[in-house]
Each structure stands twice: as structure tokens, then as C-alpha cells.
Write an enzyme that holds these catalytic residues in place. Structure first.
Site, short mmCIF file in Angstrom:
data_model
loop_
_atom_site.label_atom_id
_atom_site.label_comp_id
_atom_site.label_asym_id
_atom_site.label_seq_id
_atom_site.Cartn_x
_atom_site.Cartn_y
_atom_site.Cartn_z
N TYR A 127 2.81 -4.67 8.73
CA TYR A 127 2.32 -3.63 9.83
C TYR A 127 1.88 -4.18 11.13
O TYR A 127 1.80 -3.29 12.01
CB TYR A 127 1.46 -2.91 9.09
CG TYR A 127 2.12 -1.64 8.42
CD1 TYR A 127 2.26 -0.31 8.82
CD2 TYR A 127 2.73 -1.87 7.21
CE1 TYR A 127 3.21 0.79 8.30
CE2 TYR A 127 3.44 -1.01 6.50
CZ TYR A 127 3.59 0.46 7.07
OH TYR A 127 4.34 1.19 6.52
N PHE A 130 0.81 -1.21 -0.06
CA PHE A 130 0.05 0.06 -0.01
C PHE A 130 0.71 1.38 0.03
O PHE A 130 2.16 1.19 0.20
CB PHE A 130 -0.92 -0.08 1.18
CG PHE A 130 -0.29 0.11 2.53
CD1 PHE A 130 0.24 -0.87 3.23
CD2 PHE A 130 -0.62 1.54 3.29
CE1 PHE A 130 0.80 -0.62 4.56
CE2 PHE A 130 0.01 1.64 4.60
CZ PHE A 130 0.73 0.56 5.18
N ALA A 177 9.78 -2.67 0.88
CA ALA A 177 8.34 -2.64 0.37
C ALA A 177 7.37 -2.35 1.64
O ALA A 177 7.64 -2.85 2.95
CB ALA A 177 8.09 -4.29 0.10
N LYS A 178 6.16 -1.65 1.28
CA LYS A 178 5.34 -1.11 2.04
C LYS A 178 4.28 -2.39 2.39
O LYS A 178 3.16 -2.38 1.62
CB LYS A 178 4.86 0.15 1.86
CG LYS A 178 4.02 0.86 2.93
CD LYS A 178 4.13 2.40 2.53
CE LYS A 178 3.01 3.26 3.28
NZ LYS A 178 3.35 3.25 4.81
N ILE A 179 4.37 -3.43 3.03
CA ILE A 179 3.61 -4.54 2.83
C ILE A 179 2.81 -4.72 3.97
O ILE A 179 2.92 -4.39 5.22
CB ILE A 179 4.54 -5.87 3.03
CG1 ILE A 179 5.42 -5.90 1.88
CG2 ILE A 179 3.52 -7.29 3.13
CD1 ILE A 179 6.41 -7.08 1.79
#
Ligand code: PPE
Length: 306
Positions: free
Chosen positions: A164, A37, A158-160
């Protein structure tokens, strides 16, 4: 704060009504965190609504997808167009955009290849992430007892979505102790980042931030601040920061799309200097808001008017 509903959400090329933007319970990403995202802000600038560093955000989104082996059906240009259209269609000025590319409904089991790659873009107005008062007067934070992911565990560039959970654990702990945010240390015990922010320190007039070789997310705001600080004539180094270095810093601040430039005035119950927002932070913050609001034409290339 409850979400502020808007009208439309883009889902796989179609504009759906906010209340009808739904996925199946067996969506792969819901079970295994197989989504990537972005968080992007659009500012109501003096020259009309403009999305800040849209290209850099969508490029990072596609790089995140690449790391997770997902091939989106849309090109970067098409995705950028959908972002712009979304701001217009929803009649928004200042807002936050949340594009997500994820593994949808197809098969169950960890192997993602049998589930289709889907995408959506939701957009809503999002106020100051760490509070208006935090933006102005600074926030008090703690060091988390949870360690930031090791890069080879989840690929931190990577914004995985699934990654989070690490931030969620740290955020809950901070909140339950009465703090708005936590600083996370990496596996070497060195300062890494906030749960959703990069971190900067100021000492003797020089600025320092954690290098990209650490397990940080390469923040777009981090990059913005590095450039604008150098343009303002500051010396800025990308170097390892230790926890105790934070305690004796002259100033500390967080950067992020949601958090913008938020001063940190207390860490682990130790005031940073006199516990007031420092001058370097004030200068950086004020230049940042000047740039995002189209107040400095040298940086207009970073603004995509919708
Ligand atoms: N580190 C992390 C872990 C992170 O999530 C963010 C953004 C940053 C650094 C700063 O990156 P950038 O926004 O490109 O400057 N966090 C996003 C999500 C926040 C949320 O709670 O959701 C954001 O700021 O949009």
C-alpha cells in the site's frame, strides 16, 4: 477524520480493550510490511446488522496469507465467527471490519520465518470513504504519476499491507493537488485501478472493467457489480482500458468496500460527458445499496447476519 473508537479488538483469540490493543515496536510487519488485510462492511439492513460477503473477504484474506507464506492459527470459519462476534460485542450496526494477519515480534531481518503469525480484527463505524457528496454527486480525480505495482513485484492479488505504500504515494499526490483520489496506470500504461478501488467505464450503454489478468486487486465489490449489472441486463466486458478511453467515456465509477459505488465525474481536468452522474452509474449504485441493505432477497446469500 479521526478514528471513531469502539470497545473491543480481537487479538489472537482474545478480546482486548481498544486502548490496550498494542504490538511491540519490533513487530516484523511494521518494518517490512509483512501483513495481509481486509476491509469489510457491515450494513444496518432492514433485517438487522449483516456483514456483506464475509466469506469472500475472509477467503481472500487467507489467499493473501497463502501468497505471503503465512499460516494463520485459525480456520476460516473461526475467523468469520470472530468477525460476527466483534460486531455484536461492540454493539455496532453499520460498521467497517479490518482483519489483519501479520508477522509479529520474533526476529529482525527480512526473513520472516522466525516471527510468529498473529492476527487481529478491529471494527469501527466508517462513513463514506470518498465523502457523502462524492457518493451522490461524483468525484474529481487525477491520473497518478506513480505506476501501479507490476504483479511480479508484490503479488497484486494479495492484499498486502506493505504494497500500500504505492497507493499512499498516489493518494498524497492527489490530495496535495486538491483531488480526493487518483487513478493508477500499470506498467504498460493501461488503466489499472484507484488507490483503493476498482474502476468501471460506461460507453454507449455497455459497461467495461479492467480484467483480473491486469495487476488489479480482485475486488469483492467489483465482482458484486459485475453480477448485478448483468442481472440488470447490461452487457459487461472485462477488457483493457486506456487512459484516453476514460476521457471520452459516457460514465466512469469506482467500486470498493470502503468507496462502495462512487461516481467519477472529472478526470485530469476533463469532464466525463457533461460532468454529472450518469444514469447507468445511478442504476448500479442504487441496486448495490438495495442489495447490501437486504432489499432484494435474490442476493440474501451475500449477507451474514451477526
Ligand atoms: N483495489 C485496491 C487496491 C483496494 O485496496 C481495494 C479495497 C479494491 C481494489 C476494492 O476491493 P473490494 O473492497 O474487495 O471491493 N480497498 C480497501 C481499503 C481501503 C483503505 O483505504 O483502507 C477497502 O475498500 O476496504
Amino acid at each position: 477524520m479521526p478514528l471513531q473508537k469502539t470497545k473491543f479488538i480481537w487479538m489472537d483469540g482474545e478480546w482486548k480493550d481498544w486502548d490496550n490493543a498494542k504490538v511491540h515496536v519490533l513487530t516484523h510487519a511494521l518494518h517490512y510490511g509483512t501483513g495481509v488485510f481486509e476491509g469489510i462492511r457491515c450494513y444496518d439492513t432492514v433485517k438487522g446488522p449483516a456483514i456483506f460477503r464475509l466469506k469472500e473477504h475472509i477467503s481472500r484474506l487467507y489467499n493473501s496469507a497463502k501468497i505471503l507464506r503465512m499460516e494463520p492459527k485459525w480456520t476460516v470459519m473461526e475467523f468469520m465467527e470472530a468477525c460476527k462476534e466483534g460486531v455484536r460485542k461492540n454493539g455496532l450496526k453499520a460498521c467497517y471490519l479490518r482483519p489483519v494477519i501479520y508477522r509479529g515480534y520474533g526476529e529482525m531481518g527480512v526473513n520472516p520465518f522466525g516471527s510468529p503469525v498473529s492476527a487481529f480484527i478491529a471494527i469501527w463505524p466508517w462513513a463514506a470513504y470518498l465523502g457523502d457528496d462524492g457518493l451522490k454527486n461524483g468525484i474529481k480525480v487525477i491520473t497518478s504519476s506513480f505506476t501501479r505495482h507490476f504483479v511480479n513485484s508484490v503479488m497484486t492479488k494479495a492484499k498486502i499491507t506493505g504494497a500500500y505504500i504505492n497507493a499512499v504515494l498516489a493518494k498524497m499526490e492527489a490530495h496535495e493537488q486538491g483531488f480526493v483520489e487518483a487513478i493508477m496506470l500499470d506498467i504498460n500504461g493501461e488503466v489499472c485501478e484507484g488507490t483503493g478501488e476498482n474502476i468501471f467505464v460506461v460507453k454507449d450503454g455497455e459497461i467495461k472493467t479492467v480484467p483480473l489478468s491486469s495487476s488489479i486487486l480482485g475486488g469483492v465489490t467489483r465482482d458484486t457489480v459485475i453480477r448485478l449489472a448483468r442481472d440488470l441486463g447490461y452487457t459487461l466486458k472485462e477488457e483493457t482500458i486506456t487512459r484516453d478511453e476514460l476521457y471520452i467515456a459516457d460514465e466512469v465509477f469506482f467500486t470498493g468496500t470502503a468507496a462502495e459505488v462512487t461516481p467519477v465525474v472529472e478526470i485530469d481536468r476533463r469532464k466525463i460527458a457533461d460532468g454529472k452522474v450518469g444514469q447507468v452509474t445511478k442504476n448500479i449504485q442504487s441496486k448495490f445499496f438495495d442489495i447490501v441493505n437486504a432489499g432484494d432477497s435474490r442476493y440474501d446469500k451475500w449477507l451474514t447476519h451477526v
